[in-house]
Design a protein around this motif. Structure first.
Motif, PDB file in Angstrom:
ATOM      1  N   UNK A 125       0.099  -5.818   6.066  1.00  0.00           N
ATOM      2  CA  UNK A 125       0.802  -5.053   5.123  1.00  0.00           C
ATOM      3  C   UNK A 125       1.097  -3.837   5.702  1.00  0.00           C
ATOM      4  N   UNK A 126       1.700  -3.154   4.735  1.00  0.00           N
ATOM      5  CA  UNK A 126       2.178  -1.829   5.079  1.00  0.00           C
ATOM      6  C   UNK A 126       3.245  -1.522   6.373  1.00  0.00           C
ATOM      7  N   UNK A 127       3.911  -2.654   6.609  1.00  0.00           N
ATOM      8  CA  UNK A 127       4.727  -2.852   7.539  1.00  0.00           C
ATOM      9  C   UNK A 127       6.080  -2.578   7.521  1.00  0.00           C
ATOM     10  N   UNK A 128       7.232  -2.669   8.343  1.00  0.00           N
ATOM     11  CA  UNK A 128       8.671  -2.157   8.246  1.00  0.00           C
ATOM     12  C   UNK A 128       9.208  -3.144   7.381  1.00  0.00           C
ATOM     13  N   UNK A 129       8.796  -4.324   7.161  1.00  0.00           N
ATOM     14  CA  UNK A 129       9.454  -5.435   6.336  1.00  0.00           C
ATOM     15  C   UNK A 129      10.611  -5.779   7.077  1.00  0.00           C
ATOM     16  N   UNK A 130      10.559  -5.738   8.321  1.00  0.00           N
ATOM     17  CA  UNK A 130      11.456  -6.387   9.155  1.00  0.00           C
ATOM     18  C   UNK A 130      11.585  -7.724   9.466  1.00  0.00           C
ATOM     19  N   UNK A 131      10.455  -8.300   9.206  1.00  0.00           N
ATOM     20  CA  UNK A 131      10.235  -9.524   9.495  1.00  0.00           C
ATOM     21  C   UNK A 131       9.401 -10.084   8.241  1.00  0.00           C
ATOM     22  N   UNK A 179      -3.636  -2.548   7.476  1.00  0.00           N
ATOM     23  CA  UNK A 179      -2.393  -2.354   7.819  1.00  0.00           C
ATOM     24  C   UNK A 179      -1.569  -1.078   8.012  1.00  0.00           C
ATOM     25  N   UNK A 180      -2.142   0.010   7.347  1.00  0.00           N
ATOM     26  CA  UNK A 180      -1.788   1.413   7.631  1.00  0.00           C
ATOM     27  C   UNK A 180      -1.986   1.862   9.132  1.00  0.00           C
ATOM     28  N   UNK A 181      -3.402   1.363   9.386  1.00  0.00           N
ATOM     29  CA  UNK A 181      -3.772   1.484  10.906  1.00  0.00           C
ATOM     30  C   UNK A 181      -2.916   0.988  11.704  1.00  0.00           C
ATOM     31  N   UNK A 182      -2.602  -0.481  11.509  1.00  0.00           N
ATOM     32  CA  UNK A 182      -1.797  -1.212  12.487  1.00  0.00           C
ATOM     33  C   UNK A 182      -0.475  -0.521  12.610  1.00  0.00           C
ATOM     34  N   UNK A 187       4.161   6.367   5.980  1.00  0.00           N
ATOM     35  CA  UNK A 187       3.810   7.019   4.780  1.00  0.00           C
ATOM     36  C   UNK A 187       4.572   6.192   3.460  1.00  0.00           C
ATOM     37  N   UNK A 188       5.909   6.002   3.745  1.00  0.00           N
ATOM     38  CA  UNK A 188       6.501   5.408   2.807  1.00  0.00           C
ATOM     39  C   UNK A 188       6.672   3.883   2.540  1.00  0.00           C
ATOM     40  N   UNK A 189       6.309   3.116   3.555  1.00  0.00           N
ATOM     41  CA  UNK A 189       5.896   1.775   3.609  1.00  0.00           C
ATOM     42  C   UNK A 189       4.518   1.391   3.131  1.00  0.00           C
TER      43      UNK A 189
END
Length: 274
Positions: free
Chosen positions: A145-151, A206-209, A196-198
């Motif tokens: 989670x908390x990723x770029x939403x690219x995938x 997810x934030x750490x990753x 921060x935004x995602x």
């Protein structure tokens, strides 16, 4: 401002409204709308990391074409699968990062984070792999989670999600070659803005990753002007630029080796002459 004052259509036409003044964040983080070369950008592509500048993906060296049997997320890992057995060991990851120019300490840290964090999710069993190997066939299961939403959750590429990163958090930068051309890019500070935004509430892993991944992207590209260009980041996401960086670094090392041998030979010739 009442809801009656806000149209659900932009300028009275059929263009979707992407921001409204009553919710400032929608104006502060606009979506990407410059779609000319990529048709139906919202539709996920299984095996092509397309953008406006590269609508057919990575064409250099037939990278995308030769990997049409892989999802884009699997293509991202291909560089590290040295023997192409669809299993990535910690040693292969270590060698891969060393080929990209990472020093031993950072490469070992990357191996620990990647294989401890993502190995279990890719296994075909509930039993963890004691060797912490990553199975590329199941890499979509390791999406955090908390990723770029690219995938998407199956490892497909979402052009809209990728380009949204630059519309929301990046900007256009003028090229340093004096051509006057501009390119979309992200500085490391802006990449922190992406994180921060995602971020998703209470998603500490997810934030750490994401923080590690953007650090890795910046360290791998190491842009001279401090700006990570959109197409270079795309090359990281689909893995194509890894081969370019490794080949360039290998050529530099060979050049240095030849120069060192030439200097040694010249010194030996001078000593013999004296």
């Amino acid at each position: 401002m009442s809801s009656n004052d806000i149209s659900y259509l932009a300028d009275g036409d059929a263009t979707p409204v992407t921001s409204i003044p009553t919710v400032p964040v929608t104006e502060q983080r606009p979506v990407w709308t410059e779609h000319n070369n990529v048709k139906e950008a919202g539709m996920a592509r299984a095996n092509v990391a397309c953008t406006e500048q590269s609508p057919e993906g990575s064409t250099y060296g037939n990278f995308t074409k030769d990997r049409a049997h892989q999802t884009v997320l699997q293509q991202h890992l291909d560089f590290f699968d040295l023997n192409h057995d669809n299993i990535i060991t910690p040693l292969e990851t270590f060698i891969g990062f060393r080929r990209l120019g990472w020093n031993i300490v950072l490469a070992m840290m990357a191996v620990s984070i990647i294989h401890i964090g993502f190995s279990y999710g890719t296994q075909n069993s509930w039993v963890p792999d004691p060797l912490f190997r990553i199975l590329t066939e199941n890499i979509h299961k390791a999406k955090h989670g908390s990723d770029s939403t690219t995938f998407d959750n199956e490892g497909r590429w979402k052009a809209q999600g990728f380009e949204d990163l630059f519309a929301k958090y990046g900007q256009k930068y003028e090229s340093k070659d004096g051509s006057g051309e501009t390119q979309w890019g992200l500085t490391f500070t802006q990449a922190l803005g992406v994180i921060n935004g995602q971020r998703v509430a209470f998603d500490f892993f997810g934030i750490f990753a994401s923080l590690f991944e953007w650090f890795a992207v910046y360290l791998t590209l190491w842009p001279e002007d401090g700006v990570m260009k959109m197409e270079d980041i795309r090359g990281v996401f689909d893995g194509s630029i890894f081969y370019t960086i490794a080949d360039r670094r290998n050529a530099n090392l060979q050049g240095r080796s030849k120069l060192k041998m030439w200097k040694k030979g010249r010194a030996a010739a001078r000593a013999k002459h004296n």
